[in-house]
Design a protein around this motif. Structure first.
Motif, mmCIF file in Angstrom:
data_model
loop_
_atom_site.group_PDB
_atom_site.id
_atom_site.type_symbol
_atom_site.label_atom_id
_atom_site.label_comp_id
_atom_site.label_asym_id
_atom_site.label_seq_id
_atom_site.Cartn_x
_atom_site.Cartn_y
_atom_site.Cartn_z
ATOM 1 N N ILE A 4 0.835 -1.203 0.000
ATOM 2 C CA ILE A 4 0.000 0.000 0.000
ATOM 3 C C ILE A 4 0.870 1.254 0.000
ATOM 4 C CG2 ILE A 4 -1.662 1.342 1.354
ATOM 5 C CD1 ILE A 4 -2.876 -1.302 2.273
ATOM 6 N N GLY A 5 1.947 1.224 0.842
ATOM 7 C CA GLY A 5 2.860 2.359 0.884
ATOM 8 C C GLY A 5 3.547 2.595 -0.449
ATOM 9 N N LEU A 6 4.013 1.516 -1.077
ATOM 10 C CA LEU A 6 4.668 1.655 -2.382
ATOM 11 C C LEU A 6 3.690 2.158 -3.443
ATOM 12 C CD1 LEU A 6 6.873 -1.577 -2.412
ATOM 13 C CD2 LEU A 6 7.666 0.791 -2.211
ATOM 14 N N PHE A 7 2.450 1.653 -3.381
ATOM 15 C CA PHE A 7 1.436 2.107 -4.341
ATOM 16 C C PHE A 7 1.138 3.592 -4.146
ATOM 17 C CE2 PHE A 7 -3.060 2.905 -5.338
ATOM 18 C CZ PHE A 7 -3.054 2.579 -6.692
ATOM 19 N N SER A 8 1.042 4.043 -2.886
ATOM 20 C CA SER A 8 0.772 5.464 -2.614
ATOM 21 C C SER A 8 1.908 6.345 -3.126
ATOM 22 C CB SER A 8 0.584 5.684 -1.107
ATOM 23 O OG SER A 8 -0.499 4.914 -0.618
ATOM 24 N N LEU A 9 3.152 5.906 -2.890
ATOM 25 C CA LEU A 9 4.292 6.661 -3.388
ATOM 26 C C LEU A 9 4.294 6.715 -4.921
ATOM 27 C CD1 LEU A 9 7.165 5.433 -1.018
ATOM 28 C CD2 LEU A 9 6.082 7.692 -1.046
ATOM 29 N N ALA A 10 3.924 5.606 -5.549
ATOM 30 C CA ALA A 10 3.871 5.576 -7.019
ATOM 31 C C ALA A 10 2.809 6.537 -7.535
ATOM 32 C CB ALA A 10 3.589 4.156 -7.501
ATOM 33 N N VAL A 11 1.660 6.614 -6.857
ATOM 34 C CA VAL A 11 0.601 7.540 -7.267
ATOM 35 C C VAL A 11 1.073 8.987 -7.132
ATOM 36 C CG1 VAL A 11 -1.694 8.405 -6.692
ATOM 37 C CG2 VAL A 11 -1.284 5.946 -6.772
ATOM 38 N N LEU A 12 1.705 9.318 -5.985
ATOM 39 C CA LEU A 12 2.214 10.675 -5.788
ATOM 40 C C LEU A 12 3.269 11.028 -6.834
ATOM 41 C CD1 LEU A 12 2.564 10.882 -1.895
ATOM 42 C CD2 LEU A 12 0.952 12.120 -3.336
ATOM 43 N N TYR A 13 4.152 10.092 -7.103
ATOM 44 C CA TYR A 13 5.190 10.304 -8.107
ATOM 45 C C TYR A 13 4.566 10.597 -9.474
ATOM 46 C CZ TYR A 13 9.334 9.300 -10.982
ATOM 47 O OH TYR A 13 10.363 9.374 -11.883
ATOM 48 N N THR A 14 3.545 9.804 -9.819
ATOM 49 C CA THR A 14 2.883 9.990 -11.116
ATOM 50 C C THR A 14 2.155 11.331 -11.168
ATOM 51 O OG1 THR A 14 2.578 7.594 -11.295
ATOM 52 C CG2 THR A 14 1.225 8.983 -12.722
ATOM 53 N N LEU A 15 1.435 11.683 -10.097
ATOM 54 C CA LEU A 15 0.710 12.951 -10.071
ATOM 55 C C LEU A 15 1.658 14.137 -10.201
ATOM 56 C CD1 LEU A 15 -1.920 12.305 -7.244
ATOM 57 C CD2 LEU A 15 -2.391 12.574 -9.678
ATOM 58 N N TYR A 16 2.825 14.038 -9.576
ATOM 59 C CA TYR A 16 3.760 15.163 -9.588
ATOM 60 C C TYR A 16 4.450 15.311 -10.947
ATOM 61 C CZ TYR A 16 7.612 18.229 -8.295
ATOM 62 O OH TYR A 16 8.502 19.268 -8.255
ATOM 63 N N PHE A 17 4.999 14.235 -11.455
ATOM 64 C CA PHE A 17 5.792 14.337 -12.676
ATOM 65 C C PHE A 17 4.938 14.331 -13.946
ATOM 66 C CE2 PHE A 17 9.032 12.956 -9.664
ATOM 67 C CZ PHE A 17 10.074 13.816 -9.985
ATOM 68 N N ALA A 18 3.686 13.934 -13.829
ATOM 69 C CA ALA A 18 2.792 13.964 -14.995
ATOM 70 C C ALA A 18 1.783 15.105 -14.896
ATOM 71 C CB ALA A 18 2.057 12.631 -15.134
ATOM 72 N N ARG A 19 2.121 16.139 -14.101
ATOM 73 C CA ARG A 19 1.148 17.214 -13.860
ATOM 74 C C ARG A 19 0.797 17.967 -15.140
ATOM 75 N NH1 ARG A 19 5.942 18.448 -11.527
ATOM 76 N NH2 ARG A 19 7.053 20.335 -12.172
ATOM 77 N N ASP A 20 1.763 18.145 -16.050
ATOM 78 C CA ASP A 20 1.470 18.861 -17.291
ATOM 79 C C ASP A 20 0.434 18.122 -18.133
ATOM 80 O OD1 ASP A 20 3.249 20.847 -16.648
ATOM 81 O OD2 ASP A 20 4.930 19.933 -17.721
ATOM 82 N N LEU A 21 0.380 16.809 -18.014
ATOM 83 C CA LEU A 21 -0.620 16.019 -18.735
ATOM 84 C C LEU A 21 -1.912 15.896 -17.948
ATOM 85 C CD1 LEU A 21 -1.471 14.076 -21.030
ATOM 86 C CD2 LEU A 21 -0.378 12.238 -19.738
#
Length: 343
Positions: A4-21
């Motif tokens: 769950i922790g790894l999944f949450s970090l992956a979601v945050l990472y995606t939201l941050y670095f894919a913000r322009d999209l």
């Protein structure tokens, strides 16, 4: 828990670095929820959804272009005046200006002493982009993202209902199909009403602000009205920023103390009436959000996506709360976010 922790970090990472999209996608979704009732109303009049979507997107584009044409000149003027504005504020601050000048002279003397200590050192001045150039670059990015938002909005309005029907039709369990169709209808209805209500309140506050600024002799009252309308989507912080900007512009425009104080005080009264009476009376009947949750949500999305994220934070929280209220297992989380389950 580790997964769950790894999944949450992956979601945050995606939201941050894919913000322009993701930013245009989120904004288009929110706008489609806001405009969906109009498409439904036109469908009852036998207007095809594609035609309705085209008409609404064209009207929205015309409104944006009209606002940009009317507000670009005064906004650009204030941006170009930024260095002059700083000097004018220093002059009007009186004694503080003298202190700043003394500090500058001392800093200049230190720089001269350091330069004398090394005769062979050569000063290299690297000129960065001016404020106007930075704004122009950001404007180009905003225009590109606005185009993406309008295209996505068209597809969401024109094909959103058919996509939802296809998803519901793929469910083999009739009871589950009815259950999720009911949830989808409830969520769409409540979100549309909430977004429309908040948008109307903020627009009315912006118009009232522009009218007051006109009466009080403030320059570019339309610009400040649009600013107030936009920033008021950020509770607490938005009105504070608007108050500071109006106060600074008033101090730069007038010389008499009473004239300087009148615009910010008038706006303070307006936003106090809106925040303490109008919004709780209208929005609170349908959806009440926990102030702590609102503040934390603004901090989170502001950290993640900057100013656009802060502007969309509360609508995103409202969407999430309505989803929780519409799904029985998530009722405790919806209650934690504030108010009673939506109907």
């Amino acid at each position: 828990m580790a997964l769950i922790g790894l999944f949450s970090l992956a979601v945050l990472y995606t939201l941050y670095f894919a913000r322009d999209l993701l930013l245009p996608v989120f904004l288009a979704l929110l706008l489609s929820l806001l405009l969906r009732p109009l498409v439904k109303a036109l469908r009852r009049l036998r207007v095809p959804e594609v035609v309705s979507a085209i008409a609404l997107v064209v009207l929205l584009l015309a409104g944006l272009v009209g606002a940009a044409i009317s507000l670009t000149e005064p906004a650009t003027s204030w941006i170009q005046r930024a260095p002059v504005v700083v000097r004018e504020m220093e002059f009007k601050l009186g004694d503080l200006r003298d202190s700043i000048e003394s500090a500058r002279r001392a800093s200049h003397q230190i720089e001269q002493m350091a330069a004398a200590a090394d005769d062979e050192a050569q000063a290299v001045i690297v000129r960065g982009p001016t404020l106007a150039e930075q704004v122009l670059t950001q404007t180009q990015v905003v225009v590109a993202q606005a185009f993406i938002v309008l295209v996505l909005l068209f597809f969401f309005l024109a094909g959103g209902r058919s996509m939802l029907e296809q998803v519901m039709g793929s469910m083999t369990n009739l009871e589950a199909r009815i259950h999720y169709a009911t949830i989808a209808g409830t969520v769409q209805k409540n979100i549309a009403v909430y977004l429309a209500t908040v948008t109307l309140i903020n627009t009315a506050l912006g118009l009232a602000t522009a009218g007051l600024m006109t009466v009080l002799g403030m320059p570019n009252p339309g610009l400040w009205g649009v600013m107030v309308t936009t920033l008021n989507f950020i509770p607490y912080l938005g009105s504070g920023v608007s108050l500071v900007v109006i106060g600074v512009v008033s101090a730069l425009t007038f010389d008499d103390l009473l004239q300087i104080a009148a615009p910010p005080l008038a706006f303070l009264v307006l936003t106090a009436i809106e925040g303490n009476f109008v919004t709780p009376m209208i929005v609170g009947r349908r959806l009440t959000l926990n102030p702590i949750g609102v503040f934390l949500t603004i901090l989170f999305w502001g950290w993640l996506w900057g100013i656009p994220g802060a502007l969309m934070a509360v609508p995103i929280l409202a969407v999430f709360k309505i989803l929780c209220d519409a799904h029985k297992p998530l009722h405790p989380l919806g209650a934690l976010l504030g108010g009673k389950p939506g109907t």
